[in-house]
Structures are given as structure tokens and as C-alpha cells.
Design a protein around this motif. Sequence first.
Motif, PDB file in Angstrom:
ATOM      1  N   PHE A 110      63.302 -36.559  -2.681  1.00 51.09           N
ATOM      2  CA  PHE A 110      62.252 -36.537  -1.668  1.00 51.09           C
ATOM      3  C   PHE A 110      61.199 -35.496  -2.000  1.00 51.09           C
ATOM      4  N   ASP A 111      59.936 -35.834  -1.754  1.00 49.77           N
ATOM      5  CA  ASP A 111      58.841 -34.875  -1.820  1.00 49.77           C
ATOM      6  C   ASP A 111      58.319 -34.701  -0.402  1.00 49.77           C
ATOM      7  N   VAL A 112      58.541 -33.557   0.217  1.00 52.92           N
ATOM      8  CA  VAL A 112      58.074 -33.301   1.576  1.00 52.92           C
ATOM      9  C   VAL A 112      56.589 -32.970   1.515  1.00 52.92           C
ATOM     10  N   LEU A 113      55.766 -33.768   2.178  1.00 49.59           N
ATOM     11  CA  LEU A 113      54.326 -33.563   2.188  1.00 49.59           C
ATOM     12  C   LEU A 113      53.839 -32.966   3.492  1.00 49.59           C
ATOM     13  N   ASP A 114      54.549 -33.239   4.569  1.00 45.08           N
ATOM     14  CA  ASP A 114      54.134 -32.743   5.871  1.00 45.08           C
ATOM     15  C   ASP A 114      55.330 -32.789   6.809  1.00 45.08           C
ATOM     16  N   ALA A 115      55.193 -32.114   7.932  1.00 46.97           N
ATOM     17  CA  ALA A 115      56.246 -32.120   8.945  1.00 46.97           C
ATOM     18  C   ALA A 115      55.608 -32.053  10.318  1.00 46.97           C
ATOM     19  N   SER A 116      56.226 -32.727  11.258  1.00 47.50           N
ATOM     20  CA  SER A 116      55.782 -32.687  12.641  1.00 47.50           C
ATOM     21  C   SER A 116      56.956 -32.184  13.464  1.00 47.50           C
ATOM     22  N   ILE A 117      56.761 -31.073  14.151  1.00 51.82           N
ATOM     23  CA  ILE A 117      57.855 -30.472  14.897  1.00 51.82           C
ATOM     24  C   ILE A 117      57.471 -30.355  16.362  1.00 51.82           C
ATOM     25  N   THR A 118      58.366 -30.825  17.230  1.00 54.38           N
ATOM     26  CA  THR A 118      58.234 -30.579  18.660  1.00 54.38           C
ATOM     27  C   THR A 118      59.523 -29.919  19.103  1.00 54.38           C
ATOM     28  N   LEU A 119      59.394 -28.679  19.516  1.00 52.50           N
ATOM     29  CA  LEU A 119      60.540 -27.945  20.038  1.00 52.50           C
ATOM     30  C   LEU A 119      60.686 -28.278  21.512  1.00 52.50           C
ATOM     31  N   THR A 120      61.897 -28.270  22.027  1.00 49.69           N
ATOM     32  CA  THR A 120      62.108 -28.519  23.443  1.00 49.69           C
ATOM     33  C   THR A 120      62.901 -27.380  24.060  1.00 49.69           C
ATOM     34  N   GLY A 121      62.665 -27.150  25.330  1.00 53.62           N
ATOM     35  CA  GLY A 121      63.354 -26.077  26.036  1.00 53.62           C
ATOM     36  C   GLY A 121      62.687 -25.840  27.377  1.00 53.62           C
ATOM     37  N   ILE A 122      62.743 -24.621  27.844  1.00 56.22           N
ATOM     38  CA  ILE A 122      62.162 -24.243  29.131  1.00 56.22           C
ATOM     39  C   ILE A 122      61.025 -23.264  28.875  1.00 56.22           C
ATOM     40  N   CYS A 123      59.855 -23.551  29.446  1.00 57.45           N
ATOM     41  CA  CYS A 123      58.682 -22.688  29.249  1.00 57.45           C
ATOM     42  C   CYS A 123      58.819 -21.409  30.093  1.00 57.45           C
ATOM     43  N   PRO A 124      58.039 -20.380  29.791  1.00 61.03           N
ATOM     44  CA  PRO A 124      58.111 -19.125  30.542  1.00 61.03           C
ATOM     45  C   PRO A 124      57.883 -19.289  32.046  1.00 61.03           C
ATOM     46  N   SER A 125      56.962 -20.164  32.450  1.00 62.88           N
ATOM     47  CA  SER A 125      56.691 -20.364  33.879  1.00 62.88           C
ATOM     48  C   SER A 125      57.893 -20.939  34.602  1.00 62.88           C
ATOM     49  N   CYS A 126      58.512 -21.968  34.023  1.00 60.99           N
ATOM     50  CA  CYS A 126      59.683 -22.594  34.654  1.00 60.99           C
ATOM     51  C   CYS A 126      60.880 -21.643  34.639  1.00 60.99           C
ATOM     52  N   LYS A 127      61.000 -20.887  33.559  1.00 57.50           N
ATOM     53  CA  LYS A 127      62.091 -19.919  33.448  1.00 57.50           C
ATOM     54  C   LYS A 127      61.973 -18.871  34.551  1.00 57.50           C
ATOM     55  N   LYS A 128      60.731 -18.414  34.789  1.00 55.68           N
ATOM     56  CA  LYS A 128      60.468 -17.418  35.814  1.00 55.68           C
ATOM     57  C   LYS A 128      60.784 -17.980  37.211  1.00 55.68           C
ATOM     58  N   GLU A 129      60.395 -19.246  37.457  1.00 61.31           N
ATOM     59  CA  GLU A 129      60.652 -19.895  38.744  1.00 61.31           C
ATOM     60  C   GLU A 129      62.139 -20.054  39.026  1.00 61.31           C
ATOM     61  N   ASN A 130      62.926 -20.278  37.976  1.00 61.63           N
ATOM     62  CA  ASN A 130      64.366 -20.528  38.142  1.00 61.63           C
ATOM     63  C   ASN A 130      65.187 -19.252  38.225  1.00 61.63           C
TER      64      ASN A 130
END
Length: 131
Positions: A110-130
Motif C-alpha cells: 500500500f502507498d498511503v496518499l491521504d487520510a481522513s480522520i474523525t475522532l469521536t467522544g464528548i466535547c468540552p461543553s457537554c463534558k462540563k454540563e454532565n
Amino acid sequence: MNNIKRRNTKQRAIIYDIVASTNSHPTADWIYEKAKKVIPNISLGTVYRNLHILKEEEKIIEINDGKQSRFDARIDKHYHFKCLSCGNIYDIEKEDVLDIKDINLSNKGFDVLDASITLTGICPSCKKENN
């Protein structure tokens, strides 16, 4: 990229401006609602067609989380974080993530030319609310 030369239309320019005016990574429906305020007779199909053309022309990127597509006019190399609580998508700078292109897959052909990454989790605002 498709080399077909398309004329720039007023509708496409307005759709691009709507996407570029926000960092919220809007959906086509959101863009459609904003576009209707400027072009009352625009159809949702026209919005989808123009988003597709803008993506083909590499003026925007599409982020699809498997449920819906969102669009981003920021086309420089960066990644995304999707909050599992509020659903918002945030830009993550390239330097904040290890570069996936450093993964060596050449020994498997394989020759890696590009990558698309989407991380998932809880954002700072939601973390603060919880808390």
C-alpha cells in the motif's frame, strides 16, 4: 478531480458562501434553509447538486459519519472531532494528531496518499454540563 469546466453560478456562489461563513460543518438541509432566505425559489436538489460540484472542484470537503453528510469550506489538511452527546463537529489541527501517513504499509503493497480522520467522544461543553 473532474476536469469539466463549469460556469460559476450565482446559486453555487451563495451556497459556497454559506458553507464558508460557518465552522459548524452544516448539513445540506441547514444550507438549504439559509439559501432560501437569499434565493426563495431554490430547491433542495439544487443545493445537493451544487454541493456535489463544489466538492468535485475541491472547494469544500464532505464529512460523512454514516448517518449524514456535513460540509466544510476549510480544505487545508485538518481532522475532525464529533461529539457523541451534542452531535457538533469541531476542527482538530493536524499537529494535534499523530500523522497517520507515518504508518508503514508499503511492506503490504500500500502507498498511503491521504487520510481522513474523525475522532469521536464528548466535547468540552457537554463534558462540563454532565459534571
